[in-house]
Design a protein around this motif. Structure first.
Motif, PDB file in Angstrom:
ATOM      1  N   LYS A   1      25.320 -54.721  19.869  1.00  6.88           N
ATOM      2  CA  LYS A   1      26.304 -54.008  20.676  1.00  6.88           C
ATOM      3  C   LYS A   1      27.219 -53.227  19.747  1.00  6.88           C
ATOM      4  O   LYS A   1      27.329 -53.536  18.555  1.00  6.88           O
ATOM      5  N   LEU A   2      27.862 -52.218  20.296  1.00  7.25           N
ATOM      6  CA  LEU A   2      28.691 -51.322  19.504  1.00  7.25           C
ATOM      7  C   LEU A   2      30.164 -51.648  19.721  1.00  7.25           C
ATOM      8  O   LEU A   2      30.669 -51.557  20.838  1.00  7.25           O
ATOM      9  N   MET A   3      30.827 -52.034  18.653  1.00  6.06           N
ATOM     10  CA  MET A   3      32.238 -52.373  18.709  1.00  6.06           C
ATOM     11  C   MET A   3      33.066 -51.285  18.051  1.00  6.06           C
ATOM     12  O   MET A   3      32.637 -50.653  17.085  1.00  6.06           O
ATOM     13  N   VAL A   4      34.251 -51.072  18.560  1.00  6.89           N
ATOM     14  CA  VAL A   4      35.187 -50.107  17.971  1.00  6.89           C
ATOM     15  C   VAL A   4      35.803 -50.748  16.741  1.00  6.89           C
ATOM     16  O   VAL A   4      36.561 -51.716  16.838  1.00  6.89           O
ATOM     17  N   LEU A   5      35.451 -50.202  15.589  1.00  5.93           N
ATOM     18  CA  LEU A   5      35.931 -50.760  14.328  1.00  5.93           C
ATOM     19  C   LEU A   5      37.316 -50.251  13.978  1.00  5.93           C
ATOM     20  O   LEU A   5      38.144 -50.950  13.421  1.00  5.93           O
ATOM     21  N   GLY A   6      37.578 -48.993  14.281  1.00  8.44           N
ATOM     22  CA  GLY A   6      38.884 -48.420  13.964  1.00  8.44           C
ATOM     23  C   GLY A   6      39.114 -47.149  14.754  1.00  8.44           C
ATOM     24  O   GLY A   6      38.178 -46.527  15.255  1.00  8.44           O
ATOM     25  N   LEU A   7      40.369 -46.774  14.888  1.00 13.25           N
ATOM     26  CA  LEU A   7      40.742 -45.569  15.617  1.00 13.25           C
ATOM     27  C   LEU A   7      41.745 -44.761  14.813  1.00 13.25           C
ATOM     28  O   LEU A   7      42.509 -45.313  14.016  1.00 13.25           O
ATOM     29  N   ILE A   8      41.745 -43.464  15.044  1.00  9.15           N
ATOM     30  CA  ILE A   8      42.786 -42.610  14.493  1.00  9.15           C
ATOM     31  C   ILE A   8      44.001 -42.739  15.391  1.00  9.15           C
ATOM     32  O   ILE A   8      43.914 -42.521  16.603  1.00  9.15           O
ATOM     33  N   LEU A   9      45.121 -43.121  14.810  1.00 12.12           N
ATOM     34  CA  LEU A   9      46.337 -43.325  15.578  1.00 12.12           C
ATOM     35  C   LEU A   9      46.708 -42.051  16.316  1.00 12.12           C
ATOM     36  O   LEU A   9      46.759 -40.962  15.727  1.00 12.12           O
ATOM     37  N   ASP A  10      46.929 -42.172  17.623  1.00  9.54           N
ATOM     38  CA  ASP A  10      47.278 -41.047  18.493  1.00  9.54           C
ATOM     39  C   ASP A  10      46.142 -40.034  18.624  1.00  9.54           C
ATOM     40  O   ASP A  10      46.361 -38.914  19.094  1.00  9.54           O
ATOM     41  N   GLY A  11      44.931 -40.415  18.220  1.00 14.91           N
ATOM     42  CA  GLY A  11      43.769 -39.556  18.435  1.00 14.91           C
ATOM     43  C   GLY A  11      43.340 -39.611  19.889  1.00 14.91           C
ATOM     44  O   GLY A  11      43.891 -40.374  20.699  1.00 14.91           O
ATOM     45  N   PRO A  12      42.318 -38.825  20.280  1.00 12.23           N
ATOM     46  CA  PRO A  12      41.903 -38.766  21.687  1.00 12.23           C
ATOM     47  C   PRO A  12      41.533 -40.130  22.268  1.00 12.23           C
ATOM     48  O   PRO A  12      41.962 -40.470  23.374  1.00 12.23           O
ATOM     49  N   ALA A  13      40.707 -40.906  21.557  1.00  9.45           N
ATOM     50  CA  ALA A  13      40.287 -42.205  22.081  1.00  9.45           C
ATOM     51  C   ALA A  13      41.462 -43.169  22.184  1.00  9.45           C
ATOM     52  O   ALA A  13      41.615 -43.887  23.173  1.00  9.45           O
ATOM     53  N   HIS A  14      42.308 -43.192  21.167  1.00  8.12           N
ATOM     54  CA  HIS A  14      43.472 -44.070  21.155  1.00  8.12           C
ATOM     55  C   HIS A  14      44.424 -43.717  22.295  1.00  8.12           C
ATOM     56  O   HIS A  14      44.930 -44.597  23.004  1.00  8.12           O
ATOM     57  N   SER A  15      44.647 -42.432  22.500  1.00  5.50           N
ATOM     58  CA  SER A  15      45.549 -41.998  23.573  1.00  5.50           C
ATOM     59  C   SER A  15      44.981 -42.316  24.954  1.00  5.50           C
ATOM     60  O   SER A  15      45.737 -42.530  25.909  1.00  5.50           O
ATOM     61  N   ALA A  16      43.652 -42.352  25.065  1.00  4.96           N
ATOM     62  CA  ALA A  16      43.017 -42.652  26.348  1.00  4.96           C
ATOM     63  C   ALA A  16      43.044 -44.139  26.681  1.00  4.96           C
ATOM     64  O   ALA A  16      42.763 -44.528  27.813  1.00  4.96           O
ATOM     65  N   GLY A  17      43.338 -44.989  25.691  1.00  4.97           N
ATOM     66  CA  GLY A  17      43.421 -46.423  25.945  1.00  4.97           C
ATOM     67  C   GLY A  17      42.401 -47.266  25.236  1.00  4.97           C
ATOM     68  O   GLY A  17      42.364 -48.486  25.417  1.00  4.97           O
ATOM     69  N   VAL A  18      41.550 -46.667  24.386  1.00  2.46           N
ATOM     70  CA  VAL A  18      40.580 -47.444  23.603  1.00  2.46           C
ATOM     71  C   VAL A  18      41.329 -48.182  22.499  1.00  2.46           C
ATOM     72  O   VAL A  18      42.236 -47.627  21.872  1.00  2.46           O
ATOM     73  N   ARG A  19      40.930 -49.420  22.247  1.00  2.76           N
ATOM     74  CA  ARG A  19      41.596 -50.207  21.214  1.00  2.76           C
ATOM     75  C   ARG A  19      40.556 -50.837  20.280  1.00  2.76           C
ATOM     76  O   ARG A  19      39.387 -51.005  20.635  1.00  2.76           O
ATOM     77  N   GLN A  20      41.006 -51.165  19.083  1.00  3.33           N
ATOM     78  CA  GLN A  20      40.126 -51.810  18.111  1.00  3.33           C
ATOM     79  C   GLN A  20      39.599 -53.114  18.681  1.00  3.33           C
ATOM     80  O   GLN A  20      40.335 -53.907  19.249  1.00  3.33           O
ATOM     81  N   GLY A  21      38.285 -53.351  18.535  1.00  4.44           N
ATOM     82  CA  GLY A  21      37.660 -54.545  19.077  1.00  4.44           C
ATOM     83  C   GLY A  21      37.021 -54.340  20.431  1.00  4.44           C
ATOM     84  O   GLY A  21      36.309 -55.225  20.915  1.00  4.44           O
ATOM     85  N   ASP A  22      37.251 -53.163  21.057  1.00  5.05           N
ATOM     86  CA  ASP A  22      36.597 -52.875  22.334  1.00  5.05           C
ATOM     87  C   ASP A  22      35.099 -52.660  22.121  1.00  5.05           C
ATOM     88  O   ASP A  22      34.670 -52.246  21.045  1.00  5.05           O
ATOM     89  N   GLU A  23      34.313 -52.921  23.156  1.00  4.74           N
ATOM     90  CA  GLU A  23      32.874 -52.674  23.103  1.00  4.74           C
ATOM     91  C   GLU A  23      32.558 -51.399  23.871  1.00  4.74           C
ATOM     92  O   GLU A  23      33.000 -51.227  25.013  1.00  4.74           O
TER      93      GLU A  23
END
Length: 369
Positions: A185-207
């Motif tokens: 399965k694909l896990m979110v390892l990291g996000l760019i702070l205030d990037g598109p995914a982060h602003s949409a509600g994706v968080r580290q550890g999400d699948e």
């Protein structure tokens, strides 16, 4: 790392897999430097990355003289066609040679030997390769046989995107994690702070479950990252599961391909002292990291910084070349930045700093431990 002779004119840059996910705790600064920064630059490296370009050879065709017969004209076309086919075969063979010379037998999950690899080459080159796209497909399948997630082939378009933008186009990095069913399965390892995914509600550890309605179960992180990429300002719909037991959420995310600065800095004055500290946090090694770091260092120095703190905690990794160029900013001329070795211990490629450090004031480096 060996680059194929058909690589694009731009300097080779490779998007690296960042380090495993960690909690957002902030450990104390680790010294000494430059060992810490060398380690951070090396962390961006992958075991092997193969690059190729678009060119298949330039052929000048002059206007055919009236006396040239049809048979001769046909022979000329056949000769040109043969040379183009040979170029595609040569590209595949060159990729094969890179693995043959440098792949470590214990790097992949499948057994590897030079004898097995030689048979793979013989099987592949039994037939002609008549297009560059076909050559790319052959190389990708050939490398997939290694069972090594860090050995990748980048097509010219993939290389162009990864050399300029973040890995996915929406500001997140993915990692494949084995599941209980023998798949991954694909896990979110990291996000760019205030990037598109982060602003949409994706968080580290999400699948990550699906992209535009397509299930991504069992797909590689690299393939899924390609699915997430697209033209600037277009939208992609993703479905994620928050944490191990959290809810499933579908969200529409706008792609943002412009590389955002990963450099954040400030000047801090110590109480009851005349000295000031220049604090710099590097969130990832992307295409604009070096330029913006140089600007930050100069501004802080002109503002009176007595020494610097370089914070590399929670860094997402990024482009190998960007990490190397940043390390050079703090090393003396001739100092080793990074070196690579393969199966043949007698062959070692070393990259050194070509000039002195940009700043000579004391520097502390904060890293994960």
């Amino acid at each position: 790392m060996r680059l194929l002779p058909y690589a694009p004119a731009a300097p080779p840059q490779v998007r690296a897999n960042p380090s495993p996910s960690r909690k957002s705790r902030q450990p104390p600064c680790a010294l000494p430097f430059p060992d810490a920064l060398r380690a951070a630059a090396a962390a961006a490296a992958v075991s092997l990355s193969l690059l190729s370009g678009d060119a298949v050879g330039a052929w000048a065709v002059t206007e055919r003289p009236p006396e040239l017969c049809r048979e001769e004209d046909a022979s000329i076309k056949d000769e040109v066609r043969t040379k183009v086919v040979a170029t595609n075969e040569q590209l595949v063979e060159e990729a094969w040679e890179v693995v043959n010379e440098g792949f470590l037998p214990d790097a992949g999950s499948r057994p590897w030997s030079q004898e097995m690899w030689m048979k793979k080459k013989q099987d592949i080159l039994q037939s002609s390769i008549r297009s560059r796209s076909r050559a790319h497909d052959i190389i990708q399948k050939m490398l997939a046989n290694l069972g090594d997630p860090y050995t990748r082939f980048l097509s010219p378009s993939e290389f162009s995107k990864m050399s300029k933008y973040d890995m996915t186009g929406i500001g997140l990095n993915l990692r494949e994690i084995p599941d209980d069913n023998g798949s991954s399965k694909l896990m979110v390892l990291g996000l760019i702070l205030d990037g598109p995914a982060h602003s949409a509600g994706v968080r580290q550890g999400d699948e990550l479950l699906s992209i535009n309605g397509t299930d991504v179960m069992g797909k590689s992180a690299f393939d899924v990252s390609t699915m997430l990429q697209g033209p600037k300002d277009t939208f992609v719909t993703i479905k994620v599961k928050h944490g191990n037991c959290g809810p499933v959420e579908s969200m529409k995310v706008q792609r943002q391909l412009v590389a955002r600065t990963p450099i954040f800095y400030r000047l801090e004055k110590k109480e009851n002292e005349d000295s000031s500290v220049g604090y710099i946090h590097i969130k990832e090694f992307n295409a604009v990291a070096k330029k913006d770091l140089v600007s930050a260092l100069r501004r802080l120095q002109n503002s009176g910084a007595s020494y610097f703190v370089l914070d590399l905690r929670d860094n997402l990794g990024g482009l190998v070349q960007a990490g190397i160029e940043i390390a050079k900013l703090f090393l003396n001329k001739g100092d080793t930045v990074i070196y690579t070795t393969g199966r043949d211990r007698q062959v070692q490629n070393t990259i050194v700093a070509e000039r002195g450090p940009l700043v000579t004031t004391p520097l502390m480096v904060c890293i994960l431990w």
